[in-house]
Structures are given as C-alpha cells and as structure tokens.
Design a protein around this motif. Structure first.
Motif, PDB file in Angstrom:
ATOM      1  N   ALA A  73     -15.621   0.469  -5.412  1.00 27.00           N
ATOM      2  CA  ALA A  73     -15.493  -0.744  -4.594  1.00 27.00           C
ATOM      3  C   ALA A  73     -14.198  -1.486  -4.893  1.00 27.00           C
ATOM      4  N   ALA A  74     -13.843  -1.557  -6.196  1.00 24.18           N
ATOM      5  CA  ALA A  74     -12.627  -2.285  -6.585  1.00 24.18           C
ATOM      6  C   ALA A  74     -11.381  -1.641  -5.975  1.00 24.18           C
ATOM      7  N   GLN A  75     -11.443  -0.344  -5.721  1.00 26.44           N
ATOM      8  CA  GLN A  75     -10.312   0.326  -5.077  1.00 26.44           C
ATOM      9  C   GLN A  75     -10.317   0.081  -3.576  1.00 26.44           C
ATOM     10  N   LEU A  76     -11.527   0.131  -3.019  1.00 26.94           N
ATOM     11  CA  LEU A  76     -11.658  -0.050  -1.575  1.00 26.94           C
ATOM     12  C   LEU A  76     -11.161  -1.428  -1.139  1.00 26.94           C
ATOM     13  N   THR A  77     -11.382  -2.425  -2.013  1.00 25.68           N
ATOM     14  CA  THR A  77     -10.972  -3.785  -1.666  1.00 25.68           C
ATOM     15  C   THR A  77      -9.550  -4.098  -2.138  1.00 25.68           C
ATOM     16  N   ASP A  78      -8.879  -3.111  -2.735  1.00 26.07           N
ATOM     17  CA  ASP A  78      -7.524  -3.324  -3.233  1.00 26.07           C
ATOM     18  C   ASP A  78      -6.539  -3.284  -2.065  1.00 26.07           C
ATOM     19  N   PRO A  79      -5.821  -4.397  -1.829  1.00 28.30           N
ATOM     20  CA  PRO A  79      -4.880  -4.402  -0.703  1.00 28.30           C
ATOM     21  C   PRO A  79      -3.762  -3.370  -0.877  1.00 28.30           C
ATOM     22  N   ALA A  80      -3.559  -2.908  -2.126  1.00 29.35           N
ATOM     23  CA  ALA A  80      -2.486  -1.938  -2.386  1.00 29.35           C
ATOM     24  C   ALA A  80      -2.935  -0.496  -2.166  1.00 29.35           C
ATOM     25  N   LEU A  81      -4.237  -0.303  -1.903  1.00 29.50           N
ATOM     26  CA  LEU A  81      -4.745   1.074  -1.794  1.00 29.50           C
ATOM     27  C   LEU A  81      -4.052   1.863  -0.683  1.00 29.50           C
ATOM     28  N   LEU A  82      -3.960   1.225   0.473  1.00 27.97           N
ATOM     29  CA  LEU A  82      -3.464   1.931   1.647  1.00 27.97           C
ATOM     30  C   LEU A  82      -2.026   2.415   1.460  1.00 27.97           C
ATOM     31  N   ASP A  83      -1.169   1.500   1.006  1.00 25.61           N
ATOM     32  CA  ASP A  83       0.232   1.876   0.782  1.00 25.61           C
ATOM     33  C   ASP A  83       0.360   2.897  -0.335  1.00 25.61           C
ATOM     34  N   GLY A  84      -0.446   2.700  -1.382  1.00 28.88           N
ATOM     35  CA  GLY A  84      -0.418   3.635  -2.511  1.00 28.88           C
ATOM     36  C   GLY A  84      -0.785   5.031  -2.069  1.00 28.88           C
ATOM     37  N   LEU A  85      -1.851   5.118  -1.288  1.00 29.15           N
ATOM     38  CA  LEU A  85      -2.305   6.431  -0.831  1.00 29.15           C
ATOM     39  C   LEU A  85      -1.280   7.054   0.129  1.00 29.15           C
ATOM     40  N   ARG A  86      -0.725   6.223   1.007  1.00 31.44           N
ATOM     41  CA  ARG A  86       0.281   6.721   1.949  1.00 31.44           C
ATOM     42  C   ARG A  86       1.454   7.330   1.186  1.00 31.44           C
ATOM     43  N   GLN A  87       1.834   6.621   0.106  1.00 32.53           N
ATOM     44  CA  GLN A  87       2.935   7.093  -0.735  1.00 32.53           C
ATOM     45  C   GLN A  87       2.597   8.433  -1.414  1.00 32.53           C
ATOM     46  N   CYS A  88       1.378   8.541  -1.923  1.00 36.14           N
ATOM     47  CA  CYS A  88       0.941   9.794  -2.567  1.00 36.14           C
ATOM     48  C   CYS A  88       0.989  10.957  -1.585  1.00 36.14           C
ATOM     49  N   LEU A  89       0.515  10.691  -0.368  1.00 39.13           N
ATOM     50  CA  LEU A  89       0.487  11.735   0.651  1.00 39.13           C
ATOM     51  C   LEU A  89       1.905  12.163   0.989  1.00 39.13           C
ATOM     52  N   ARG A  90       2.783  11.162   1.116  1.00 40.69           N
ATOM     53  CA  ARG A  90       4.175  11.441   1.490  1.00 40.69           C
ATOM     54  C   ARG A  90       4.896  12.192   0.365  1.00 40.69           C
ATOM     55  N   ASP A  91       4.764  11.669  -0.871  1.00 37.72           N
ATOM     56  CA  ASP A  91       5.449  12.288  -2.021  1.00 37.72           C
ATOM     57  C   ASP A  91       5.017  13.734  -2.236  1.00 37.72           C
ATOM     58  N   SER A  92       3.726  13.980  -2.073  1.00 39.98           N
ATOM     59  CA  SER A  92       3.219  15.326  -2.360  1.00 39.98           C
ATOM     60  C   SER A  92       3.461  16.269  -1.191  1.00 39.98           C
ATOM     61  N   GLY A  93       3.484  15.710   0.017  1.00 43.08           N
ATOM     62  CA  GLY A  93       3.625  16.538   1.208  1.00 43.08           C
ATOM     63  C   GLY A  93       2.371  17.324   1.534  1.00 43.08           C
ATOM     64  N   CYS A  94       1.235  16.953   0.952  1.00 39.02           N
ATOM     65  CA  CYS A  94       0.003  17.697   1.224  1.00 39.02           C
ATOM     66  C   CYS A  94      -0.526  17.360   2.615  1.00 39.02           C
ATOM     67  N   ASN A  95      -1.421  18.211   3.087  1.00 43.86           N
ATOM     68  CA  ASN A  95      -2.074  17.963   4.370  1.00 43.86           C
ATOM     69  C   ASN A  95      -3.160  16.903   4.164  1.00 43.86           C
ATOM     70  N   PRO A  96      -2.997  15.717   4.758  1.00 45.62           N
ATOM     71  CA  PRO A  96      -3.976  14.638   4.531  1.00 45.62           C
ATOM     72  C   PRO A  96      -5.390  15.038   4.933  1.00 45.62           C
ATOM     73  N   GLY A  97      -5.503  15.931   5.889  1.00 48.87           N
ATOM     74  CA  GLY A  97      -6.817  16.379   6.349  1.00 48.87           C
ATOM     75  C   GLY A  97      -7.591  17.153   5.301  1.00 48.87           C
ATOM     76  N   ARG A  98      -6.899  17.543   4.219  1.00 52.21           N
ATOM     77  CA  ARG A  98      -7.551  18.263   3.123  1.00 52.21           C
ATOM     78  C   ARG A  98      -8.052  17.317   2.031  1.00 52.21           C
ATOM     79  N   LEU A  99      -7.685  16.051   2.160  1.00 58.27           N
ATOM     80  CA  LEU A  99      -8.123  15.067   1.162  1.00 58.27           C
ATOM     81  C   LEU A  99      -9.326  14.307   1.693  1.00 58.27           C
ATOM     82  N   GLU A 100     -10.327  14.239   0.858  1.00 56.04           N
ATOM     83  CA  GLU A 100     -11.553  13.578   1.268  1.00 56.04           C
ATOM     84  C   GLU A 100     -11.830  12.441   0.285  1.00 56.04           C
TER      85      GLU A 100
END
Ligand code: C2E
Ligand code: CA
Ligand code: CA
Ligand code: CA
Length: 279
Positions: free
Chosen positions: A120-147
C-alpha cells in the motif's frame, strides 16, 4: 519496586522496552540492508494449468543479515511498510525485475512474465509512477511482461485513490493482478472498474481444497467471477498433485506453489527451469 498502581507499569515496562529495542535494532539494520547488498530476490515459478509450461515467476524479497541471519519476510516487510523503507526497497525490486526481464528477452527467453509485489505504501507513493517508468525505460524490457501484484485489502483500503493509481500504472503497459483474493472485502463494483488482468486466489482456500467443501465452493466462485470479468485466475499455495489436478478440472488458468517449486535464488531457478518437463 515502586509502590501502588505504578508497580503494574514497572512490571510490564522491561518487556515492552525489549520489544521496542528489538524493533529499533531491526529497523536500524533494515535501513542499511539495501546499500550493504543484504537483500536478494527469490523466484518462484508459475505454470500454465493445462500445459504445465512455466509462464512466469514471482519475485520474493529475502534478507540475509550477517549477524541476524535470514530475517523472514513476515517480519521485515511489515516493518519496511511502517517505516516507509518499502519505497526505496520496492523500487530496487522493480528495477531488478525489469533488468531480469530485459536480460531474458536478450537471451530469447521472452515468454516468461515476472510479477512483483506492491504494498500500500508503494501504491500511494506519488513517486511510484515516474520511478517505474524510469525502470522500464532504463532496462528496455517489455512492460507487458511485468506484472504488479497488489493485495485485495490494500486496494480496498482506499479504493478510489487506488483506482486512479491503477489506471495510471496501466498506461505504462504493465499487467495488474489482485493478490490474496477472497480475504479482503472487494466491492464487486470496483472489481469491474479496476483495470486489472488477474485474480490470485488466496492460498488459504487452496490449502484444504480437497477436504473442505466451503473452500472448494469459494474457489469455484472466484474462478467463475474472474472468467466472467475476462480475467486470468491463478491459484497459489498449491502443495499437492491432487490439488493441481482439481484446479485444472475447475478451470483455473495458472498454478503456483511448493508442489512445483519453492521460491529459489536465480541460479537455482534457471536450473529448475532447464530441467522442468511439462509432461
Ligand atoms: P505473497 O505475495 O502472498 O507471496 C506468497 C507467499 O507464499 C511467499 O511467502 C511464498 O514463499 C509462499 N508460498 C509459495 N508457495 C507456497 C506453498 O505452496 N505453500 C505455502 N505454505 N507457502 C507458499 P514469502 O516469500 O515469505 O513472502 C511473504 C509475503 O511478503 C508475500 O506474500 C508478500 O506479501 C510479501 N513480500 C515478499 N516479497 C515482497 C516484495 O518484494 N515487496 C513487497 N511489497 N512485499 C513482498
Ligand atoms: Ca504475491
Ligand atoms: Ca498471495
Ligand atoms: Ca493441501
């Protein structure tokens, strides 16, 4: 000893002090666990119920402290949630998961999803979205493979805020699943509105599936509900072959549990996968 009613206080105080102290010590160690490389991820496979092919892995945090030894997730994760440490730790988990996915894709192993638990503490973290976007971008992984797995009770604690966050996460292209389903109190209206992909039946229903008709009825109902909403239904905590067969008969889509494999370090997981014969 002090006199009168205060005796009660002094009698209990040392024990409370000890608990508070233990907690503070653990918190102190946890603050440094990440930078000291004491946190690790274990991987537990999830298989397709029909083919028994491996379709994904759930990553689960492990903490190995040099003096304390292995600290159980049931002990340190609640502490990480209360102290907010779950935010940096959780971001590290997401980053590791994305990097692993990208590495697998580069090796041609692109049919395996990785699921990550979000509290819950992550879900309500305003930084989660940008952080995750950055992880996806940096890694270049297919986001559809992350659940992302979010427990039902966390979602329902503040359903309308959760809904907005889920919609935002969904725009990143990741999959969303409701964990421990059946233990919280889902409003069915929210189930319809949340942009989710999966329901994960809580293991408490799976444990006695073969002997408890109520658990069986609940599992049947969850599978029917999930399928009617167009969701994939997963059962976790599958410990016996007979449970796996019953869940296949009931139409459950994916299975996870000790019957197939325990959560393992990456090396052991890769070895297990190379030896896993669906038939
Ligand atoms: P969970 O997400 O419900 O994870 C499933 C738990 O069931 C794991 O416990 C797993 O080891 C265990 N399990 C899997 N198959 C079986 C089985 O067949 N039988 C039995 N009895 N247990 C089985 P674990 O690893 O101790 O994790 C406990 C909880 O800690 C997780 O429950 C999750 O809520 C939390 N957690 C673990 N890693 C993370 C993480 O990276 N982030 C967050 N936020 N939470 C995490
Ligand atoms: Ca989970
Ligand atoms: Ca669960
Ligand atoms: Ca059982």
């Amino acid at each position: 000893a002090k006199s009168g009613g205060r005796d009660m206080v002094s009698f209990y105080a040392p024990e409370i002090d000890l608990l508070v102290q233990q907690r503070q010590t653990l918190e102190h160690h946890l603050r440094h666990a990440l930078e000291r490389g004491e946190l690790h991820l274990h991987y537990q496979p999830r298989v397709d119920t029909q083919t028994l092919d491996v379709v994904g892995a759930e990553v689960l945090l492990r903490w190995q402290h040099p003096d304390l030894g292995a600290v159980q997730p049931g002990r340190f994760i609640p502490l990480a949630e209360e102290t907010g440490l779950i935010r940096p730790i959780g971001m590290w988990v997401l980053r590791e998961a994305c990097m692993r996915l990208a590495a697998w894709e580069a090796e041609g192993r692109s049919a395996i999803d990785i699921s990550v638990n979000l509290s819950a503490a992550q879900l309500t973290d305003p930084a989660l979205l940008d952080g995750l976007r950055q992880c996806l971008r940096d890694s270049g992984c297919n986001p559809g493979r992350l659940e992302l797995e979010i427990t039902e009770s966390h979602l329902m604690d503040n359903a309308s805020a959760a809904e907005a966050q889920l919609i935002a996460l969904k725009t990143l292209g990741v999959k969303l699943s409701i964990d421990d389903f059946g233990t919280g109190y889902s409003s069915l209206a929210y189930l319809k509105r949340f942009p989710i992909d999966k329901l994960k039946i809580d293991q408490s229903f799976v444990h006695d599936l073969l002997t408890d008709p109520t658990d069986l009825a609940i599992i049947r109902a969850i599978i029917a509900l999930g399928h009617n909403l167009g969701l994939v239904v997963v059962a976790e905590g599958v410990e016996e072959g007979q449970e796996a067969r019953q869940l296949r008969y009931l139409g459950c889509d994916e299975l996870q549990g000790f019957h197939f494999a325990r959560p393992m370090p990456l090396d052991a997981f890769l070895t297990w996968m190379s030896q896993h014969k669906p038939f």
